[in-house]
Design an enzyme around this catalytic site. Structure first.
Site, PDB file in Angstrom:
ATOM      1  CE  LYS A 282      -3.923  -1.853   2.670  1.00 46.57           C
ATOM      2  NZ  LYS A 282      -4.989  -1.592   1.693  1.00 46.57           N
ATOM      3  NE  ARG A 356     -10.934  -9.803  -1.977  1.00 47.87           N
ATOM      4  CZ  ARG A 356     -11.306  -8.851  -2.827  1.00 47.87           C
ATOM      5  NH1 ARG A 356     -11.579  -9.147  -4.074  1.00 47.87           N
ATOM      6  NH2 ARG A 356     -11.411  -7.606  -2.424  1.00 47.87           N
TER       7      ARG A 356
HETATM    8  N1  BES Z   1      -8.049  -3.781   4.414  1.00 48.44           N
HETATM    9  C1  BES Z   1      -8.274  -3.361   3.077  1.00 48.44           C
HETATM   10  C2  BES Z   1      -9.606  -2.640   2.882  1.00 48.44           C
HETATM   11  C3  BES Z   1      -9.739  -1.314   3.574  1.00 48.44           C
HETATM   12  C4  BES Z   1      -9.417  -0.154   2.913  1.00 48.44           C
HETATM   13  C5  BES Z   1     -10.244  -1.234   4.857  1.00 48.44           C
HETATM   14  C6  BES Z   1      -9.577   1.069   3.535  1.00 48.44           C
HETATM   15  C7  BES Z   1     -10.403  -0.018   5.485  1.00 48.44           C
HETATM   16  C8  BES Z   1     -10.072   1.132   4.829  1.00 48.44           C
HETATM   17  C9  BES Z   1      -8.275  -4.560   2.137  1.00 48.44           C
HETATM   18  O1  BES Z   1      -7.484  -5.630   2.517  1.00 48.44           O
HETATM   19  C10 BES Z   1      -7.764  -4.081   0.817  1.00 48.44           C
HETATM   20  O2  BES Z   1      -6.645  -3.661   0.754  1.00 48.44           O
HETATM   21  N2  BES Z   1      -8.612  -4.145  -0.191  1.00 48.44           N
HETATM   22  C11 BES Z   1      -8.269  -3.713  -1.494  1.00 48.44           C
HETATM   23  C12 BES Z   1      -8.808  -4.724  -2.475  1.00 48.44           C
HETATM   24  C13 BES Z   1      -8.289  -4.566  -3.864  1.00 48.44           C
HETATM   25  C14 BES Z   1      -6.807  -4.886  -3.911  1.00 48.44           C
HETATM   26  C15 BES Z   1      -9.045  -5.504  -4.778  1.00 48.44           C
HETATM   27  C16 BES Z   1      -8.904  -2.344  -1.738  1.00 48.44           C
HETATM   28  O3  BES Z   1     -10.010  -2.103  -1.267  1.00 48.44           O
HETATM   29  O4  BES Z   1      -8.251  -1.520  -2.363  1.00 48.44           O
HETATM   30 ZN    ZN Z   2      -5.475  -5.463   1.889  1.00 44.95          ZN
END
Ligand code: BES
Ligand code: ZN
Ligand code: ZN
Length: 504
Positions: A282, A356
Site C-alpha cells: 500500500k 477474502r
Molecule cells: N483492508 C483493506 C480494505 C480497507 C481499505 C479497509 C480502507 C479499510 C479502509 C483490504 O485488505 C484491501 O486492501 N482491499 C483492497 C482490495 C483490492 C486490492 C481488490 C482495496 O479495497 O483496495
Molecule cells: Zn489489503
C-alpha cells in the site's frame, strides 16, 4: 461505570446531578419533570416561558437547585418531537449526556427512564437504550496516554442511577439496564481492540484476548496454529500468514446452550492485525489505519462476550483468522496459485486483497463444523466507502430470509445496512485464466465490494450466508451520539441481536 435502578424520585435521590426531560412543545411539564419543577419553585416553567427551554432534540439545560432538592444540579434534556422519539433517540441522548457531564464534580448521576413516561415506550427497552448509550458514550481510548495524560482523561461519571417511582416497573428497568450494559461493554471491548496499535496486538496477543474472553464467559476455545491449518488444507489462509514472522492463528470460540446439537450460527471475522498490502504494498499515506484491519475479528470477540453473558438458547460459533499481511521474504507473490480447504484453486493477483483469502478458509471451517448459517464481517474493501460512505455498511447475501433477520437486528441496534446485488453476472469478474478463481476483479470493471463478496461466496457452499463489509464504518472521525471517535464497534450489537432472534 456502574448502572443501577432505584425506586425513588428525583427530588430526594442523592446524586451529583439529576436528569429529567421535556418533549418539544410542552409548556406545563408533568411527571418527574413536573415534580422537580415544583420542588425548585417553578424554575423549569420559567425557563420554558422565557423561551430558553424548548425541549428540542439535543438541548441540554443546567439548573442549580440551591438546596431545594438533594442534588445540587439538575439537567433537562430535550427529547424533540414526541412523534419522532424512539429507542435510537434515547440511546443517543444518553450517550451525549454522559459526554456533556464529563466534569470533575459529577460522579453520580440519577436520571429518569426517558421514554417510559409520556413517551409511552417499553420500560425494558428504554432502560436498555439508556444503559447502552451511557456505556458507549463514555468510551475513550486512553490506554497509551502516559506522562502527558490530562486531568480530563480521568474525568467521567462512574455511577448512573435510573430512578423510578413505580415499583411495578423496576424489574423491567433492571433487566433492560443489565442487557444494555452488557451490549455496551461488548462494543467497547471491540473498540479497544480495533484502536490498539499493531505492535501491541499481534495475532498471538489477539488470540490471547479471545482466550481470556472465552474463559471468563465459559466458552469453549480452540486455536489452529499454522501447522494445524496446514493439515486442514487451509492454503488460502496460509498464503497470507507466510509473509509475516508473526505466526498466524485461526481461533474458535463456541457458545453451546444446547449441547449435542449443531451450530445455529457461525460468526466469522477478518483478523488482519496489520495490512501493509503484502508484496502489492500500500502507499504510505494513512497506512497506520490498517492497524484496524482486524475489526471484524474484534467484533466477533465482542459479540461472543455478550452472547456468553446473555445466555440465549442457541448454539453459536465465533471464528477468526488472525494474521499480519506483510511483504516478508517468504511472502506470496502476485500470480501465485494456492489451494483453499475446499479444494478450490486461487490465483492471487493482488496480495492486498488478503481479507477474502483468510475468510475463504475460515468459512470452509465453519461449514466443516456444521454451521446452519454463516455471517462474515470484514473491513474488506475501500470500494464500500465510495459506495456508502460512513452512514451504513454493505450487506451481501445468498439468502433473503437470513438477510432480513439481520436487517431487523441492525435496526434494533440503531445501525444501518444496505444490500448490494449478487447477480450471477458478477461471477464473470473473478474467473481466472489458470486457476478456479482469482482474488481480484477483471480490469477496470468496478464493483469492488461485490467482487469481494462473490469471492467469499465460493467457499460457503449452500449454507445461508451474509457478508458485511464494514470498511466504511469501522472508524469515525468524531463523536456522534452513541458512536465515539475512533473505532465505532458497529456490527457487534446487531450480531448479538441476530443470535438472540435465532434462540428458541
Ligand atoms: N483492508 C483493506 C480494505 C480497507 C481499505 C479497509 C480502507 C479499510 C479502509 C483490504 O485488505 C484491501 O486492501 N482491499 C483492497 C482490495 C483490492 C486490492 C481488490 C482495496 O479495497 O483496495
Ligand atoms: Zn489489503
Ligand atoms: Zn485488509
Amino acid at each position: 461505570m456502574e448502572i443501577r435502578v432505584e425506586q425513588g424520585d428525583v427530588t430526594t435521590i442523592s446524586a451529583d446531578a439529576v436528569v429529567v426531560n421535556l418533549f418539544e412543545g410542552v409548556t406545563a411539564p408533568g411527571g418527574a419533570t413536573g415534580a422537580l419543577d415544583t420542588a425548585i419553585a417553578g424554575a423549569i416553567s420559567r425557563l420554558i416561558s422565557l423561551g430558553d427551554l424548548r425541549g428540542k432534540g439535543g438541548e441540554l439545560t443546567s439548573i442549580y437547585t440551591d438546596g431545594k432538592v438533594v442534588s445540587p444540579r439538575a439537567f433537562v434534556v430535550g427529547l424533540g418531537k414526541n412523534a419522532d422519539f424512539d429507542y435510537d433517540s434515547i440511546r443517543n441522548l444518553s450517550a451525549n449526556l454522559v459526554r456533556s457531564l464529563r466534569k470533575p464534580g459529577i460522579k453520580t448521576v440519577a436520571t429518569i427512564a426517558h421514554g417510559a413516561g409520556i413517551g409511552g415506550l417499553d420500560p425494558h427497552l428504554c432502560a436498555r437504550a439508556i444503559a447502552e448509550g451511557a456505556v458507549m458514550g463514555s468510551y475513550r481510548f486512553t490506554k497509551f496516554k502516559g506522562a502527558e495524560k490530562k486531568d480530563d482523561d480521568e474525568t467521567g461519571i462512574d455511577t448512573l442511577i435510573i430512578v423510578e417511582s413505580d415499583a411495578g416497573r423496576l424489574d423491567a428497568l433492571r433487566a433492560g439496564a443489565a442487557e444494555g450494559a452488557i451490549l455496551g461493554e461488548a462494543t467497547n471491548l471491540t473498540r479497544d481492540l480495533a484502536n490498539t496499535p499493531a505492535n501491541h496486538l499481534t495475532p498471538t496477543m489477539l488470540a490471547n484476548v479471545a482466550a481470556d474472553v472465552a474463559k471468563a464467559g465459559g466458552l469453549e476455545f480452540e486455536v489452529l496454529e499454522e501447522a494445524d491449518a496446514e493439515r486442514k488444507g487451509m492454503g488460502s489462509f496460509l498464503s497470507v500468514t507466510r509473509g509475516s514472522i508473526e505466526p498466524g492463528k485461526m481461533i474458535r470460540m463456541s457458545y453451546k446452550a444446547k449441547p449435542g446439537e449443531g451450530y445455529d450460527l457461525a460468526l466469522v471475522g477478518k483478523g488482519i492485525t496489520f495490512d501493509t498490502g503484502g508484496i502489492s504494498i500500500k502507499p504510505a499515506a494513512n497506512m497506520d489505519a490498517m492497524k484496524a484491519d482486524m475489526t471484524g475479528a474484534a467484533s466477533i470477540i465482542g459479540a461472543m462476550k455478550a452472547i456468553a453473558a446473555l445466555k440465549p438458547n442457541v448454539n453459536v460459533v465465533g471464528i477468526a483468522p488472525l494474521t499480519e499481511n506483510m511483504p516478508g521474504g517468504r511472502a506470496t507473490k502476485p500470480g501465485d496459485v494456492v489451494t483453499a480447504m475446499n479444494g478450490k484453486t486461487i490465483e492471487v493477483l493482488n496480495t492486498d486483497a488478503e481479507g477474502r483469502l483468510v475468510l475463504a478458509d475460515a468459512v470452509c471451517w465453519a461449514n466443516e463444523l456444521g454451521a446452519k448459517r454463516i455471517l462474515d464481517v470484514a473491513t474488506l474493501t475501500g470500494a464500500v466507502t465510495t459506495a456508502l460512505g460512513d452512514v451504513c455498511y454493505g450487506l451481501m447475501t445468498n439468502n433473503d430470509e437470513f438477510a432480513t433477520a439481520f436487517e431487523g437486528a441492525a435496526t434494533t441496534a440503531g445501525e444501518k445496512t444496505w444490500r448490494l446485488p449478487m447477480f450471477k453476472e458478477y461471477d464473470e469478474l473473478i474467473k481466472s485464466d489458470i486457476a478456479d478463481i482469482k482474488n481480484i476483479g477483471t480490469g477496470n470493471r468496478g464493483a469492488g465490494t461485490i467482487v469481494g463478496a462473490k469471492f467469499i461466496e465460493r467457499f460457503v457452499a449452500d449454507t445461508p450466508w451474509i457478508h458485511l463489509d464494514i470498511a466504511g464504518v469501522d472508524n469515525m472521525s468524531s463523536d456522534k451520539g452513541w458512536v465515539s471517535k475512533g473505532a465505532s464497534g458497529m456490527s457487534v450489537r446487531p450480531m448479538v441481536h441476530l443470535a438472540l432472534s435465532l434462540a428458541d
